[in-house]
Write an enzyme that holds these catalytic residues in place. Structure first.
Site, PDB file in Angstrom:
ATOM      1  N   GLU A   1       7.231   2.992  11.112  1.00  0.00           N
ATOM      2  CA  GLU A   1       6.414   1.783  11.101  1.00  0.00           C
ATOM      3  C   GLU A   1       7.035   0.843  10.086  1.00  0.00           C
ATOM      4  O   GLU A   1       7.199   1.214   8.917  1.00  0.00           O
ATOM      5  CB  GLU A   1       4.967   2.111  10.730  1.00  0.00           C
ATOM      6  CG  GLU A   1       4.062   0.899  10.757  1.00  0.00           C
ATOM      7  CD  GLU A   1       2.897   1.019   9.815  1.00  0.00           C
ATOM      8  OE1 GLU A   1       2.643   0.058   9.068  1.00  0.00           O
ATOM      9  OE2 GLU A   1       2.248   2.082   9.814  1.00  0.00           O
TER      10      GLU A   1
ATOM     11  N   CYS B   1      -0.180  -3.195   6.013  1.00  0.00           N
ATOM     12  CA  CYS B   1       0.792  -3.475   7.070  1.00  0.00           C
ATOM     13  C   CYS B   1       0.177  -4.290   8.198  1.00  0.00           C
ATOM     14  O   CYS B   1       0.901  -4.814   9.042  1.00  0.00           O
ATOM     15  CB  CYS B   1       1.380  -2.172   7.611  1.00  0.00           C
ATOM     16  SG  CYS B   1       0.187  -0.852   7.810  1.00  0.00           S
TER      17      CYS B   1
END
Length: 517
Positions: free
Chosen positions: A260, A297
């Protein structure tokens, strides 16, 4: 001390320190650093444990995951205080993160017990079928092998030593070797010790969990390149994730890296929503942007709207809320420096206007929130405007019409999330935009904010590149287990040779001729 703990003991006495995020000063004794030989030893131990661990029954493996959660809770307040010191994150955030860490371990325990993760499919033999008979075919999912997990800087608990990657890999039957994040070595050490206690208490194979300590990139590179590692889980920067992908693909036997990496999570302010509640949207947007010093994020780093008076109301409200936003300690000095560089690049860009900035902090590594704006044509002319600035910074893009909004979305990179702020009158416009958003994001929200990821069965925390290195997967939710499994089909094997779960006398969830049994 167990054999596994002996193998995991750091071998380099030079050491490095836990750093107090608010002072930048070292705290406590030095941590000795593992070397490449220790990486090899941890990987060898994981490989040795693999067959025994993957053979554990579902109840035993589920109990192991639950025991890890219990041991983490048993650490008590010292875990929260240590994580606060190393990360600069507030107590409430870290207490919630501890709850999430334990919760996802329990979620995967439930997944393991129910057994659906094994993906059992049976197509019974059809010996009399014409023109050709069909063989007996039985399929199940099996674990890949030892998994390397890299701790994340922004989630010292939920995405680190015992975080989602570790929990899902262990649930799948894969031993785990963790490369702890150097920003929180003391936090990682506490959690690693809790996992080791669970290993012993549950009688799990020696080597099912390893923990490596060190500040440099050499340990991580050696870990990914070790031939016994079968997959990698990573949360961090695009440069870091791509470096690991490159190493993994250059191996004699390439392996998957589930990284990620980079996302700016566009928020679309649709016209009817702006007309009805522009002021409230501006205030709520800044609350999401500055949450956790902007170090989620899923931070809303891009806002798209059709230009007009209602958008001006939004901007005024957002600027007011931004001016009142206090600076916050960022996770590390390096992250703060990168944030400052990104903000400077936007503020100095000829096609970008600075709308507002937050308050200036007084300590070290203080992230000052910032909001900028540009036009759709200018955004489309410079792809760099679509790159992530990790922190409480966002760019508003003024679009002339729906066509420009669509063009910006098409040009944007892959994202973890896309958000629609909409009212009933926006339904038709939203319906036209959703097919574009589906191609760009792993999660589409309506009338919420992307910060905050529910740990649930229907959650996707992933998305097209560069949000992740593999947009077919998720790192949060029960589907995360699928990253560490692969299918094996068994043709015409006798019952004595079949895995127990594929025999006729077991009650595991299954499809027979494609139909749930």
């Amino acid at each position: 001390m167990t054999d596994a703990q002996t193998r995991e003991r750091p071998t380099d006495t030079a050491g490095f320190f836990s750093i107090d995020s608010t002072t930048g000063q070292p705290v406590g004794d030095a941590f000795a650093v593992h070397d490449v030989a220790a990486v090899a030893a941890a990987c060898a131990a994981a490989e040795a444990a693999f067959d025994a661990y993957r053979a554990t029954d579902n109840d035993a493996r589920a109990a192991f995951l639950e025991r890890i959660g219990d041991e983490i809770v048993a650490i008590g307040d010292v875990l929260i205080e240590t994580a606060m010191r190393e990360s600069g994150l507030p107590r409430a955030r870290l207490e919630g993160e501890r709850g999430r860490t334990v919760g996802q371990l329990k979620l995967f325990a439930g997944v393991v017990r129910r057994g659906g993760w094994m993906g059992v499919r049976i197509d019974p033999a059809l010996p009399d079928r014409a023109p050709l008979p069909r063989p007996d075919l039985r399929l199940r999912m099996i674990p890949l092998g030892p998994v390397a997990v890299f701790g994340a800087s922004n989630f010292p608990l939920a995405f680190s030593t015992a975080g989602g990657d570790t929990a899902s890999a262990l649930a799948a039957g894969c031993p785990v070797v963790v490369k702890g994040h150097p920003a929180h070595p003391a936090t990682g050490a506490l959690v690693a010790d809790a996992i080791r206690k669970a290993v012993v208490a549950c009688g799990m194979p020696d080597g099912v969990f390893g923990h490596l300590v060190g500040p440099g990139n050499d340990l991580g590179a050696a870990l990914v390149q070790d031939p016994r590692i079968a997959a990698v889980g990573f949360t961090g920067s695009r440069s870091g994730g791509l470096a690991l992908v490159k190493l993994a693909q250059a191996r004699a036997v390439p392996i998957p890296v589930y990284a990620e990496m980079s996302s700016i999570n566009p928020v679309l302010l649709l016209p009817e929503a702006l007309a009805a509640r522009a002021d409230a949207l501006g205030t709520a947007f800044v609350g999401s942007l500055t949450m956790g010093a902007g170090q989620f994020c899923t931070n809303p780093g891009l806002v798209l709207a059709i230009d007009g008076a209602d958008l001006d109301v939004f901007v005024v409200a957002a600027a007011k809320a931004m001016a009142e936003a206090g600076a916050a300690t960022m996770l590390t000095g390096g992250i703060h420096a990168a944030y400052e560089k990104g903000v400077a690049a936007l503020s100095g860009h000829g096609a970008v206007k600075t709308v507002a900035q937050g308050k200036v902090g007084e300590g070290i590594a203080q992230g000052q929130a910032a909001l900028f704006e540009t036009t759709a044509s200018q955004f489309l002319a410079d792809t760099a405007l679509g790159h992530e600035v990790f922190g409480a910074s966002s760019l508003l893009v003024r679009c002339r019409d729906e066509a420009e909004m669509r063009a910006v979305l098409i040009a944007a990179e892959g994202q973890l999330t896309a958000t629609l702020q909409m009212d009933m009158g926006d339904t038709d416009l939203a319906a036209r935009l959703i097919p574009v958003l589906e191609r760009k994001a792993g999660r589409i929200l309506a009338n919420g904010w992307p910060t905050g990821v529910e740990v649930a069965h229907a959650m996707v925390h992933g998305g097209p590149f560069p949000a992740t290195s593999d947009g077919r997967t998720t790192s949060v939710g029960s589907l995360a287990i699928d990253r560490f499994l692969r299918p094996v089909s068994y043709q015409n094997l006798s019952a004595a040779l079949l895995p127990a779960v594929l025999r006729d006398d077991t009650d595991a969830p299954r499809l027979i001729d494609g139909v749930p049994a």
